[in-house]
Scaffold this active site. Structure first.
Site, PDB file in Angstrom:
ATOM      1  N   ASP A 144       0.865  -1.178   0.000  1.00  0.00           N
ATOM      2  CA  ASP A 144       0.000   0.000   0.000  1.00  0.00           C
ATOM      3  C   ASP A 144       0.901   1.227   0.000  1.00  0.00           C
ATOM      4  O   ASP A 144       1.957   1.230   0.639  1.00  0.00           O
ATOM      5  CB  ASP A 144      -0.907   0.015   1.232  1.00  0.00           C
ATOM      6  CG  ASP A 144      -1.975  -1.069   1.195  1.00  0.00           C
ATOM      7  OD1 ASP A 144      -2.445  -1.398   0.094  1.00  0.00           O
ATOM      8  OD2 ASP A 144      -2.347  -1.570   2.267  1.00  0.00           O
ATOM      9  N   ASP A 158      -7.063  -1.519  -4.551  1.00  0.00           N
ATOM     10  CA  ASP A 158      -8.138  -1.131  -3.630  1.00  0.00           C
ATOM     11  C   ASP A 158      -9.098  -0.138  -4.300  1.00  0.00           C
ATOM     12  O   ASP A 158     -10.316  -0.207  -4.104  1.00  0.00           O
ATOM     13  CB  ASP A 158      -7.562  -0.515  -2.361  1.00  0.00           C
ATOM     14  CG  ASP A 158      -6.696  -1.486  -1.579  1.00  0.00           C
ATOM     15  OD1 ASP A 158      -6.926  -2.710  -1.674  1.00  0.00           O
ATOM     16  OD2 ASP A 158      -5.781  -1.024  -0.865  1.00  0.00           O
TER      17      ASP A 158
END
Length: 193
Positions: A144, A158
């Site tokens: 991330d 995401d």
């Protein structure tokens, strides 16, 4: 205006049957595959760049304090929940990927095809991390790197999953089924507009 036997002469009065307006299954599968492949490549590419160029723990402003780059490795699910269940999350992701692939064969709507393409890309992008990143197969941590204020750090996969969820909700509220038929209040199917 009508000709003999009630046939309309005005082209504006003729209607195309709903099945004739729907894209062919092959085109919809192609759309799903094209969107999934494109978004998947963007996700994997941005993760590779993030790992190569960002220092873990450091923040790099992109749009002031609104959007920053901040590399982190997430062993869990959304919002870093279930960090001790990485293997189970990987198995769930594999199952979800197979279900989406199976259901993709039944699509009859462009919006559903876009949603499924994004969903496939998102699942496959994060699953790739779980399968091939450290600490090992089925236990890999998801990369991330995008950070908004007061929001968990996320990635392109995401974004794809969330965009797909929005499109799926839109289709559900519109009453459009996977096959492109629309349900009216009295449950009689109509063609998708």
């Amino acid at each position: 205006m009508q000709a003999a036997r009630g046939t309309s002469l005005n082209s504006s009065e003729t209607t195309t049957p709903p099945s004739a307006r729907r894209p062919s299954p092959a085109r919809l599968i192609g759309l799903v595959a094209g969107i999934a492949l494109t978004a998947y490549v963007v996700d994997v590419g941005t993760k590779v760049l993030a790992v190569a160029r960002l220092e873990p723990g450091a923040s790099y402003p992109l749009v002031g304090d609104l959007l920053q780059l901040h590399l982190t490795r997430n062993p869990g699910a959304a919002f870093s929940t279930g960090t001790e269940y990485t293997v189970a999350l990987t198995c769930i992701a594999i199952t979800a990927l197979l279900v989406v692939l199976y259901l993709s064969r039944r699509l009859g709507s462009v919006v559903w095809a876009i949603a499924f393409g994004l969903l496939l890309a998102g699942i496959a992008g994060n699953l790739t991390d779980r399968l091939f990143r450290s600490p090992g197969v089925l236990r890999g941590h998801v990369i991330d790197f995008l950070m908004l204020p007061n929001w968990p750090i996320f990635n392109v996969a995401d974004i794809c999953i969330n965009a797909a969820a929005v499109l799926i909700l839109v289709q559900a509220f519109r009453g459009v089924r996977l096959d492109g038929t629309r349900t009216t209040s009295d449950e009689t199917p109509e063609g998708d507009a």
